[in-house]
Scaffold this active site. Structure first.
Site, short mmCIF file in Angstrom:
data_model
loop_
_atom_site.label_atom_id
_atom_site.label_comp_id
_atom_site.label_asym_id
_atom_site.label_seq_id
_atom_site.Cartn_x
_atom_site.Cartn_y
_atom_site.Cartn_z
N LYS A 72 59.53 -12.18 -106.32
CA LYS A 72 60.29 -13.16 -105.55
C LYS A 72 60.80 -14.23 -106.51
O LYS A 72 60.02 -14.91 -107.17
CB LYS A 72 59.41 -13.80 -104.49
CG LYS A 72 60.13 -14.90 -103.71
CD LYS A 72 59.32 -15.42 -102.54
CE LYS A 72 60.04 -16.57 -101.88
NZ LYS A 72 59.31 -17.07 -100.71
N LYS A 94 63.15 -9.77 -103.92
CA LYS A 94 63.86 -10.78 -103.13
C LYS A 94 64.45 -11.83 -104.04
O LYS A 94 63.72 -12.33 -104.90
CB LYS A 94 62.86 -11.42 -102.18
CG LYS A 94 63.39 -12.54 -101.35
CD LYS A 94 62.27 -13.17 -100.58
CE LYS A 94 62.80 -14.41 -99.91
NZ LYS A 94 61.78 -15.25 -99.41
C1 PBG Z 1 58.67 -18.75 -97.54
C2 PBG Z 1 59.89 -17.90 -97.54
C3 PBG Z 1 61.20 -18.21 -97.95
C4 PBG Z 1 61.98 -17.10 -97.63
C5 PBG Z 1 61.13 -16.15 -97.08
N1 PBG Z 1 59.85 -16.66 -97.04
C6 PBG Z 1 61.77 -19.45 -98.50
C7 PBG Z 1 61.43 -19.93 -99.82
O1 PBG Z 1 60.69 -19.32 -100.58
O2 PBG Z 1 61.91 -21.02 -100.12
C8 PBG Z 1 63.47 -16.98 -97.83
C9 PBG Z 1 64.17 -16.08 -96.87
C10 PBG Z 1 65.64 -16.25 -96.80
O3 PBG Z 1 66.27 -17.03 -97.54
O4 PBG Z 1 66.23 -15.58 -95.95
N2 PBG Z 1 58.15 -19.05 -98.76
#
Ligand code: PBG
Length: 327
Positions: A195, A248
């Site tokens: 991520k 992601k």
């Molecule tokens: C929580 C999380 C996030 C997303 C999914 N889970 C936001 C982040 O990490 O700031 C992003 C999902 C999206 O942008 O559609 N940590």
């Protein structure tokens, strides 16, 4: 063999020929729909930055899932907007928290729908970071205990799969251990393994009300410049017990999806995140792009890169289009 003996266009001449030699495929089986759930009744708050997406109370969520299941979409991932926030994100692991309530209601009504829950603290902490703070940084090891509690509380409510998105070191192992201790050995872990610290999450932070109140997430989410590190993260998560590994965002990181697909023997999920969705929506609203075609092209590209399935805000639209194409 080269031109003029070999002519690639021969196999592109008709739709029948193109269908026969098509490589990547996209079907409704490959889609997971993200939903935002909040307390109350009959609440439907449109998210400004994500046209077509709304924060829903549980009753409205159930209505929405009627459509989702009618379309044949196999799974959803739930994000919660709690009634209150505090330093330690305690609503995230409360038995009566919003996600816990939603999971119970959803599994009760749609037992066959795969319910995934996002395991993180950022929507629940007053400071908006993904763990508890020590000074101005997130305390990794102190956060693990809380994440494990979140995961167990989701499992207890009936979640099929928990998806830790916090990027703390060691969280997958810790969550697996706690799930097993509490008798939830059948609950799977979908790890947000690679991520990245991405500006493409911008619109989500409005949808989930989870923007950090100071600083950013660079001390825990990955540097977009790195790919070898993504492979190490994936290896660690698999070692710790991840059943599925996720990359992601998706489209800007297709090289990572491909490498993970090739180097590991686990299903790979990809998250087409909020910014990827909103960009397409915005350009389409201007008349600059054909929304349906760009949606299908981007989803197919993510499949071509090697994703087993895709978390996408387009899930309903794509499922509808796929159904029309078949009839
Ligand atoms: C929580 C999380 C996030 C997303 C999914 N889970 C936001 C982040 O990490 O700031 C992003 C999902 C999206 O942008 O559609 N940590």
């Amino acid at each position: 063999m080269y031109f003029p003996e070999y002519r690639p266009r021969r196999l592109r001449r008709t739709e029948g020929l193109r269908r026969l030699v098509r490589e990547a495929t996209l079907s409704v089986d490959h889609l997971v729909y993200p939903c935002f759930v909040l307390p109350g009744e009959k609440v439907r708050n449109p998210v400004q930055a994500m046209p077509g997406v709304a924060q829903l109370s549980v009753d409205e969520l159930l209505k929405e899932l009627e459509t989702v299941t009618d379309l044949g979409i196999p799974g959803v991932i739930l994000f919660g907007l709690p009634a209150g926030k505090d330093e330690r994100g305690s609503e995230a692991y409360s038995r009566t928290g919003i996600v816990q309530e939603a999971v119970k209601a959803v599994k009760d009504r749609f037992p066959d729908l795969v319910v995934v829950t996002d395991v993180c603290l950022c929507e629940y902490t007053s400071h908006g970071h993904c763990g508890v703070l020590k000074g101005h940084d997130v305390d990794n090891d102190a956060t693990l205990e809380l994440l494990a509690q979140v995961a167990v509380s989701h499992a207890r409510a009936g979640a099929d799969m928990v998806a830790p998105s916090d990027m703390m070191d060691g969280r997958v192992g810790r969550i697996r251990e706690s799930l097993d201790e509490d008798g939830f050995e059948e609950v799977a872990i979908l790890a947000y393994a690679a991520k990245y610290c991405s500006a493409f999450y911008g619109p989500f932070r409005e949808a989930a009300d989870s923007a950090p109140q100071f600083g950013d997430r660079r001390s825990y989410q990955m540097d977009p410049c790195n790919s070898l590190e993504a492979l190490r993260e994936v290896a660690l998560d698999i070692e710790e017990g991840a059943d599925i590994v996720m990359v992601k965002p998706a489209l800007p990181y297709l090289d990572i999806v491909r490498r993970v697909r090739e180097e590991f023997d686990r299903p790979v999920a990809a998250y087409q995140v909020s910014g990827e969705y909103s960009m397409i929506k915005a350009a389409a609203a201007q008349g600059w792009l054909d929304e349906s075609r760009v949606m299908m092209e981007s989803l197919t590209a993510i499949r071509r890169a090697g994703a087993s399935f895709i978390l996408t805000y387009f899930a309903k639209d794509a499922a509808r289009l796929l159904r029309e194409e078949r009839s």
